[in-house]
Design a protein around this motif. Structure first.
Motif, PDB file in Angstrom:
ATOM      1  N   ALA A 188       0.836  -1.201   0.000  1.00 62.94           N
ATOM      2  CA  ALA A 188       0.000   0.000   0.000  1.00 62.94           C
ATOM      3  C   ALA A 188       0.871   1.252   0.000  1.00 62.94           C
ATOM      4  N   SER A 189       0.440   2.270  -0.736  1.00 64.65           N
ATOM      5  CA  SER A 189       1.176   3.533  -0.828  1.00 64.65           C
ATOM      6  C   SER A 189       0.321   4.684  -0.325  1.00 64.65           C
ATOM      7  N   ASP A 190       0.937   5.846  -0.190  1.00 64.11           N
ATOM      8  CA  ASP A 190       0.218   7.031   0.265  1.00 64.11           C
ATOM      9  C   ASP A 190      -0.633   7.568  -0.876  1.00 64.11           C
ATOM     10  N   VAL A 191      -1.942   7.641  -0.673  1.00 64.37           N
ATOM     11  CA  VAL A 191      -2.868   8.151  -1.685  1.00 64.37           C
ATOM     12  C   VAL A 191      -3.758   9.203  -1.043  1.00 64.37           C
ATOM     13  N   SER A 192      -4.585   9.851  -1.833  1.00 60.31           N
ATOM     14  CA  SER A 192      -5.465  10.891  -1.312  1.00 60.31           C
ATOM     15  C   SER A 192      -6.524  10.289  -0.396  1.00 60.31           C
ATOM     16  N   ASP A 193      -7.129  11.152   0.414  1.00 60.29           N
ATOM     17  CA  ASP A 193      -8.170  10.693   1.340  1.00 60.29           C
ATOM     18  C   ASP A 193      -9.350  10.080   0.582  1.00 60.29           C
ATOM     19  N   GLU A 194      -9.662  10.654  -0.580  1.00 57.88           N
ATOM     20  CA  GLU A 194     -10.768  10.123  -1.389  1.00 57.88           C
ATOM     21  C   GLU A 194     -10.478   8.693  -1.827  1.00 57.88           C
ATOM     22  N   MET A 195      -9.243   8.431  -2.271  1.00 58.03           N
ATOM     23  CA  MET A 195      -8.868   7.084  -2.698  1.00 58.03           C
ATOM     24  C   MET A 195      -8.850   6.122  -1.498  1.00 58.03           C
ATOM     25  N   LYS A 196      -8.370   6.604  -0.356  1.00 59.10           N
ATOM     26  CA  LYS A 196      -8.369   5.763   0.850  1.00 59.10           C
ATOM     27  C   LYS A 196      -9.783   5.346   1.222  1.00 59.10           C
ATOM     28  N   ALA A 197     -10.738   6.288   1.104  1.00 56.63           N
ATOM     29  CA  ALA A 197     -12.128   5.996   1.451  1.00 56.63           C
ATOM     30  C   ALA A 197     -12.711   4.909   0.561  1.00 56.63           C
ATOM     31  N   GLU A 198     -12.197   4.799  -0.665  1.00 53.68           N
ATOM     32  CA  GLU A 198     -12.670   3.778  -1.605  1.00 53.68           C
ATOM     33  C   GLU A 198     -11.853   2.493  -1.513  1.00 53.68           C
ATOM     34  N   GLY A 199     -10.874   2.473  -0.623  1.00 58.16           N
ATOM     35  CA  GLY A 199     -10.030   1.287  -0.483  1.00 58.16           C
ATOM     36  C   GLY A 199      -9.007   1.133  -1.585  1.00 58.16           C
ATOM     37  N   ARG A 200      -8.786   2.197  -2.348  1.00 59.47           N
ATOM     38  CA  ARG A 200      -7.844   2.151  -3.474  1.00 59.47           C
ATOM     39  C   ARG A 200      -6.486   2.687  -2.983  1.00 59.47           C
ATOM     40  N   VAL A 201      -5.692   1.820  -2.392  1.00 59.35           N
ATOM     41  CA  VAL A 201      -4.439   2.247  -1.756  1.00 59.35           C
ATOM     42  C   VAL A 201      -3.203   1.617  -2.397  1.00 59.35           C
ATOM     43  N   TYR A 202      -3.408   0.881  -3.483  1.00 57.70           N
ATOM     44  CA  TYR A 202      -2.278   0.263  -4.188  1.00 57.70           C
ATOM     45  C   TYR A 202      -2.084   0.978  -5.520  1.00 57.70           C
ATOM     46  N   LEU A 203      -0.851   1.342  -5.838  1.00 60.01           N
ATOM     47  CA  LEU A 203      -0.577   2.099  -7.055  1.00 60.01           C
ATOM     48  C   LEU A 203      -0.222   1.151  -8.198  1.00 60.01           C
ATOM     49  N   ALA A 204      -1.073   1.131  -9.213  1.00 61.44           N
ATOM     50  CA  ALA A 204      -0.879   0.268 -10.377  1.00 61.44           C
ATOM     51  C   ALA A 204      -0.276   1.065 -11.520  1.00 61.44           C
ATOM     52  N   SER A 205       0.662   0.442 -12.214  1.00 66.91           N
ATOM     53  CA  SER A 205       1.235   1.072 -13.396  1.00 66.91           C
ATOM     54  C   SER A 205       0.204   1.104 -14.519  1.00 66.91           C
ATOM     55  N   MET A 206       0.076   2.269 -15.175  1.00 66.40           N
ATOM     56  CA  MET A 206      -0.875   2.434 -16.274  1.00 66.40           C
ATOM     57  C   MET A 206      -0.231   2.151 -17.625  1.00 66.40           C
ATOM     58  N   GLY A 207       1.054   1.800 -17.639  1.00 62.08           N
ATOM     59  CA  GLY A 207       1.736   1.577 -18.913  1.00 62.08           C
ATOM     60  C   GLY A 207       2.006   2.867 -19.668  1.00 62.08           C
ATOM     61  N   ILE A 208       2.090   3.979 -18.930  1.00 59.58           N
ATOM     62  CA  ILE A 208       2.383   5.295 -19.503  1.00 59.58           C
ATOM     63  C   ILE A 208       3.686   5.784 -18.870  1.00 59.58           C
TER      64      ILE A 208
END
Length: 420
Positions: A188-208
């Motif tokens: 898990a990485s540091d993300v915005s509060d909005e992303m934390k609230a959604e449980g989205r705390v892992y940073l995935a590579s977008m291939g960009i």
């Protein structure tokens, strides 16, 4: 600053996961939203950011993509702007096809060498998103990074499908793991509060990716590493300054039939996640088509592209592409109808009707649900598609079935009264 950037759009491989839509065209040439092509997405993002030197790399079924690029992206003779196709080619020094994303860029470096640039922006040709590349480039420069990777927060359920990055407090990438299946909680990485609230705390590579010019050449020349995500990026983290550019907007990889279907039908929502109507519109080929003509049709949550002639009874939660003809009393539900490349003349229509043959488009009294109708198909009268129980997956002469979605193949002829 974007004047110092050259962009490379990776056209992808054979595109088998999008078959049969890629049977006769490359993945970037697949039609989306009724009037665009997939390749228009990354190119439009570049142009809105002021990046006007763009190469599109492709090797499979590139004829329709070449035609689209040639007919779409025209710039002033007094400008150095271009959008050019680089198809895989055999040369005295390399007799192979592209072996992966990094190998594709390696084989194209000699084309880039004639230009003045400091940064290379590498993009995928099969994603739907709207990103401010200018902001990403500024962050890359300000942070002193040698490589920047666009990342998007995902939840635990999505982690196994992505390369996952670990970042520090300065958004620098400290570790990378490719598609972990379990025991990834510590990633898990540091993300915005909005992303934390959604449980989205892992940073995935977008291939960009953004690479500094010198480093890109150093990483690619004189070795046989073929892929950015599996080799170049993981091996660079410990040796070079790699930054994460965190993006929290809408993004989806539409490399499969279900994801492609969902992304297109999602555009019919009241407030779609991907905004077709904002100032960052999609550039595409300018066609001089008449407005669509609709008679006696109940339309609900649907998008109708230019040049259609529609006499259907009802169209619900569907996307109807350019030059589509739909007959009387026909019901279309949850469908993406791609449209046609040309019109039939009245004489041609009369001749086909006289022989009781389908005309191009969709005939009278049809019922079609949960389907993708590829371009230039001939669907007769009284045809029923996917109106019963969920169909098993399979590939047939005129259509395929994937996850309950029927894909009618390009130029398929479906006779009157057919039930699929």
């Amino acid at each position: 600053m974007t004047s110092k950037v050259i962009s490379i759009v990776l056209g992808g491989g054979q595109g088998s996961r999008l078959s049969p839509l890629t049977a006769t065209r490359s993945k970037p040439a697949v039609p989306i939203a009724g009037k665009y092509r997939l390749v228009d997405i990354p190119i439009s993002n570049c142009l809105h950011a002021g990046i006007t030197r763009i190469y599109v790399l492709t090797q499979f079924n590139s004829a329709s993509l070449n035609k689209h690029i040639k007919n779409t992206y025209h710039f002033s003779s007094f400008s150095d702007a271009f959008v050019d196709i680089l198809a895989a080619e055999q040369t005295p020094s390399n007799a192979t096809w592209y072996q992966g994303t990094a190998d594709a860029v390696r084989q194209s470096l000699h084309h880039l060498a004639i230009h003045e640039f400091e940064y290379v922006l590498i993009l995928s040709g099969d994603q739907l998103y709207q990103m401010d590349f200018e902001e990403m480039i500024h962050q890359h420069i300000d942070s002193g990074a040698e490589i920047s990777i666009a990342t998007i927060p995902v939840d635990a359920a999505d982690v196994p499908g992505f390369g996952i990055l670990k970042t520090d407090e300065n958004n620098m990438v400290t570790a990378f793991i490719e598609k972990p299946k379990k025991d990834f909680e510590s990633w898990a990485s540091d993300v915005s509060d909005e992303m934390k609230a959604e449980g989205r705390v892992y940073l995935a590579s977008m291939g960009i990716y953004i690479f500094n010019r010198k480093l890109l050449y150093d990483l690619l020349e004189g070795n046989d590493r073929t892929d950015f995500g599996k080799e170049i990026i993981p091996q660079s983290i410990s040796e070079h300054k790699v930054a994460s550019y965190q993006y929290e907007g809408y993004w989806t990889d539409i490399g499969t039939i279900p994801s492609f279907f969902e992304a297109n039908l999602g555009l019919t929502d009241n407030i779609p996640k991907f905004n077709l109507f904002g100032e960052n519109h999609i550039f595409t080929r300018a066609r001089m088509l008449p407005p669509s003509k609709i008679s006696g049709t109940l339309l609900e949550h649907s998008i109708i592209a230019d040049g259609c002639i529609i006499n259907a009874k009802q169209i619900t939660h569907s996307l109807i592409g350019i030059r589509t003809r739909i007959g009387v009393d026909t019901i279309i539900e949850n469908c993406y109808v791609m449209g046609c490349d040309s019109y039939q003349t009245l004489d041609q229509i009369a001749e086909l009707k006289l022989s009781n043959s389908p005309i191009m488009g969709i005939g009278d009294r049809c019922e079609i649900r949960n389907a993708i109708i590829d371009k230039n198909t001939y669907i007769g009268n009284d045809v029923k598609i996917n109106m019963g129980e969920t169909l098993p997956d399979g590939d047939f002469e005129t259509h395929t079935v994937q996850d309950g979605i029927v894909v009618v193949k390009k130029r398929a002829i479906i006779p009157n009264g057919t039930v699929i």
